[in-house]
Enzyme design. Sequence first.
Site, PDB file in Angstrom:
ATOM      1  N   CYS A  45      17.241  37.620  32.268  1.00 54.10           N
ATOM      2  CA  CYS A  45      17.852  38.847  31.743  1.00 54.10           C
ATOM      3  C   CYS A  45      19.382  38.854  31.818  1.00 54.10           C
ATOM      4  CB  CYS A  45      17.293  40.069  32.443  1.00 54.10           C
ATOM      5  SG  CYS A  45      15.695  39.844  33.194  1.00 54.10           S
ATOM      6  N   ARG A 102      12.158  30.194  41.300  1.00 49.41           N
ATOM      7  CA  ARG A 102      11.969  31.260  42.287  1.00 49.41           C
ATOM      8  C   ARG A 102      11.361  30.656  43.541  1.00 49.41           C
ATOM      9  NH1 ARG A 102       9.179  35.830  38.353  1.00 49.41           N
ATOM     10  NH2 ARG A 102      10.898  35.917  36.844  1.00 49.41           N
ATOM     11  N   GLN A 145       9.484  30.917  31.204  1.00 53.97           N
ATOM     12  CA  GLN A 145       8.989  32.176  30.668  1.00 53.97           C
ATOM     13  C   GLN A 145       9.152  32.181  29.160  1.00 53.97           C
ATOM     14  OE1 GLN A 145      11.455  34.982  32.881  1.00 53.97           O
ATOM     15  NE2 GLN A 145       9.590  35.986  33.564  1.00 53.97           N
ATOM     16  N   ASP A 186      10.244  34.384  27.311  1.00 52.76           N
ATOM     17  CA  ASP A 186      10.935  35.641  27.567  1.00 52.76           C
ATOM     18  C   ASP A 186      11.604  36.162  26.295  1.00 52.76           C
ATOM     19  OD1 ASP A 186      11.748  37.666  29.185  1.00 52.76           O
ATOM     20  OD2 ASP A 186      13.024  36.442  30.487  1.00 52.76           O
ATOM     21  N   HIS A 242      14.405  39.648  25.129  1.00 52.93           N
ATOM     22  CA  HIS A 242      15.024  40.937  25.415  1.00 52.93           C
ATOM     23  C   HIS A 242      15.384  41.599  24.107  1.00 52.93           C
ATOM     24  CE1 HIS A 242      15.457  38.675  29.189  1.00 52.93           C
ATOM     25  NE2 HIS A 242      15.121  39.842  29.698  1.00 52.93           N
ATOM     26  N   LYS A 302       6.492  50.382  32.293  1.00 58.74           N
ATOM     27  CA  LYS A 302       6.092  49.102  31.681  1.00 58.74           C
ATOM     28  C   LYS A 302       4.627  49.099  31.286  1.00 58.74           C
ATOM     29  CE  LYS A 302       4.776  46.915  36.017  1.00 58.74           C
ATOM     30  NZ  LYS A 302       4.537  45.658  36.693  1.00 58.74           N
ATOM     31  N   HIS A 311      12.419  44.271  28.184  1.00 60.63           N
ATOM     32  CA  HIS A 311      12.078  42.908  28.605  1.00 60.63           C
ATOM     33  C   HIS A 311      10.640  42.700  28.154  1.00 60.63           C
ATOM     34  CE1 HIS A 311      15.211  43.036  31.925  1.00 60.63           C
ATOM     35  NE2 HIS A 311      14.963  44.325  31.743  1.00 60.63           N
TER      36      HIS A 311
HETATM   37 ZN   LIG Z   1      14.236  40.374  31.464  1.00 60.82          ZN
END
Ligand SMILES: [Zn+2]
Length: 637
Positions: A341, A370, A388, A390, A392, A472, A518
Site C-alpha cells: 500500500c 513478513r 499478493q 494486490d 489499490h 471490509k 485495498h
Molecule cells: Zn493495501
Amino acid sequence: MTATSIVKLPDGTELELGEGATGADAAQAIGAGLARAALAVRVDGELRDLSAPLPDGAEIAVVTDRDDEALALIRHDAAHVLATAVVELWPGTKVSIGPAIDSGFYYDFEFPGDFRPSEDDLPRIEEAMARHVAADEPFERSELPVDQALERFRAEDQPYKVELISDLIRDQGVETVSLYRNGPFTDLCLGPHGPSTKRIKAFKLSSVAGAYWRGDESRQMLSRIYGTAFFSKADLEEHERLLEEARERDHRRLGPELGLFRLRPESPGMPFWLPQGTTLLRLIEAEVQDQLKKRRYAEIKTPHVMDVDLWHRSGHYDNYRENMYFSEVDGREFALKPMNCPGACLVYDSERRSYRDLPLRMAEFGHVSRHEREGVLHGLLRVRAFTQDDAHVYCTLEQISGEVDSICEAIDELYARFGFADVRVELSTRPEKSIGSDSEWEHATAALREALERQGREFDVSPGEGTFYGPKIDFHITDALGRSWQCGTCQIDFQMPERFELTYQGEDNAEHRPVMIHRALLGSMERFAGILIEHYAGRFPAWLAPIQVGVLPVADRHNDRAAAIAAELEGAGLRVSVDDRGESVGRKIRDAELAKLPYMVVLGDREVESGELAVRSHEDGDLGAMRAADLVSRISA
Ligand SMILES: [Zn+2]
Ligand SMILES: [Zn+2]
C-alpha cells in the site's frame, strides 16, 4: 402458594416452572425425550450447564447434539477427561488449560520430571479416558472464594491454576471462581459442561506437540495433547477418512513430489519455486491479468526495499514492526516491504491528480516479506514471503459502490474458473478502536452492504471485525474436502490517504482527499497455489496443468519422432514433456501417471508409420489414435 418462574422458549411460548428450576427441569417439563437428549441450556443467549437455575423471565433454549455449539461442548468435556486420565497415569502432572478448538480439543500439561509423552503413549491415555467415559461421571460445578481456590491449587502443587486465578483477581477483580469435578479430577473452569462424561460418544487422541505456557517463548514448554470427539462413531470415522485424504493431498508432500516447489532450511518460510511450479504460478497470474484488463486496472511495480521513514509515515513501523525485515546500507535504515500500500500511495502522489483520473485503479503483483515465528510456518499456507495479487483503487465516496461491484464480480469469475463454486462472504464493520468520521464509516459500510445486497448475495456480518481504518469484505472458498479458506478481501481505507496527504482536484477546483480501496482477489498467489494443489490433489485440470501432455517414445528409435511431435504440440501452445529415458514404456507410463499428467501420448512403430498418436487421457482413459491437431483442439477446448 408455591413460587413459580416463567421462562420463554424459542418458539415464543412460555413455560411455567417451580422456583429455582434448572435447565434440566425445563427440558423434563417439555418432554422426557428432550430431557434425555439435553446437553446444556442457552439462557438469554449464553450457554449454561443444565444444572444452572433459570432466572425468572429468561429466554431459554435446550441444547442437544443437533445444535452447532454442542460439539464444542463435549469436546471441552473430553479435554477434562483427558486431563483426568493423564493425572491418573502420571501423578504429579501439572495441568494448565484445555479448550475445545475447531478440529477437536487439546490440553497442555507439564509432566513430572523429564518425562515427555510421545504418540506411543496415546493408546494407554485413551484407554484410561474410555474408563472414565464408561463410568458416566457427572460434571459437577461449584463456586469457591478465590482465597480458598488459591489455597487448594497451591496445596495440590498446580502453579498454572494458581497463576490463572491470580490473574483473574488482578485483571477482573473476581471474588469467586468456578470449579468442575468429574470423577477424581477437579479443574478450574468457567464452563459450561455437558451433564456427564458418557455423552462423549466417540473420541480419539491424535498427536503430541510442544507448546509454551501462554504462547510465551520465555515461559515453560508444556506438552500439548490433541484429540477430537464426536457424537457418533460414524462421525469420528468420517473425520478420520477426511484427515487421511487431507494427508494424501498435503501440498507439502505433493509440491516436491510433482516438482512444483521446495522448502529449504537456508530460508525457512520462503519457498523455492521449481520450473513446473513457476509455470503454475504464471498460469494463475494469467487469469488474474485477464481480470485486470477486463476491469481496467493498470499494473505497477514498486520497490521491495524502502527507507524506514516511509514505514514510519505509513504506520507500519509502529504497528507492524515485529513482522518486518530491516537492513542498513550506507548508514541508512531500510525495510523490506510487508505490504504494497505505501508504495502505491507514492505512485499516486507522483502526479497531480484530478477528479477525472478517478477511480484510479493500480494493481501490483507485489512480493512482500513478513516475519513469522518459525514454529507457525506451514508449507505455502503460512510463509515469510509471498506475492499478493494486490490492487489499490483511489476513488470518491460515491464511487465506492461501483468499484465494489466490479471487485465482487471479478472474484466470482476467478474462483469459478479455478473450480470453486461455493464462495462465502463476510462483512466486517467498525471496531471499537478506529479512525475516521461517523459519516465516512456509515457511507463506506452502507456501500459494501448495498453492493452485496444488490448482487443478491448471502453474507455474514462480523460486527466490530473491520480494520481500524475501514470496513471490509472477506471472501472464503470451500475446497474439495469441505475446508474453508479466506482468500480475497476488499477493504475501504480512510487512513492511508490521510497519512500520505493524497489529494485530487475536484470539479470545484478545490483539493479533496480520495478514498482508498485495498483489494486482493486471490490473496497470496503462492498460498492459492497451495490450496489448488490440495483441492485437485495435484491432479490439475488440463488448462492449469504445468505439463499437459507427456510424450512417451516406446524405444530409443522413436525419440526423434517424439521430439518432433512435442515441438508440434508446443508450437500449438500446449505444455509438453518428452520422456526419452532408456526405460521401458511401462515404466514411462507409470511415471507419467505419478506425475499426474492429464494426457499421455505413446509413440511406437505403428504410430510413427501411421502418423497418428495413441492418446491416453487420465480422465477419460484410452482415446485411441488421433492426429496431433485433434489433440490440440481437444485440450484447448
Ligand atoms: Zn493495501
Ligand atoms: Zn472446562
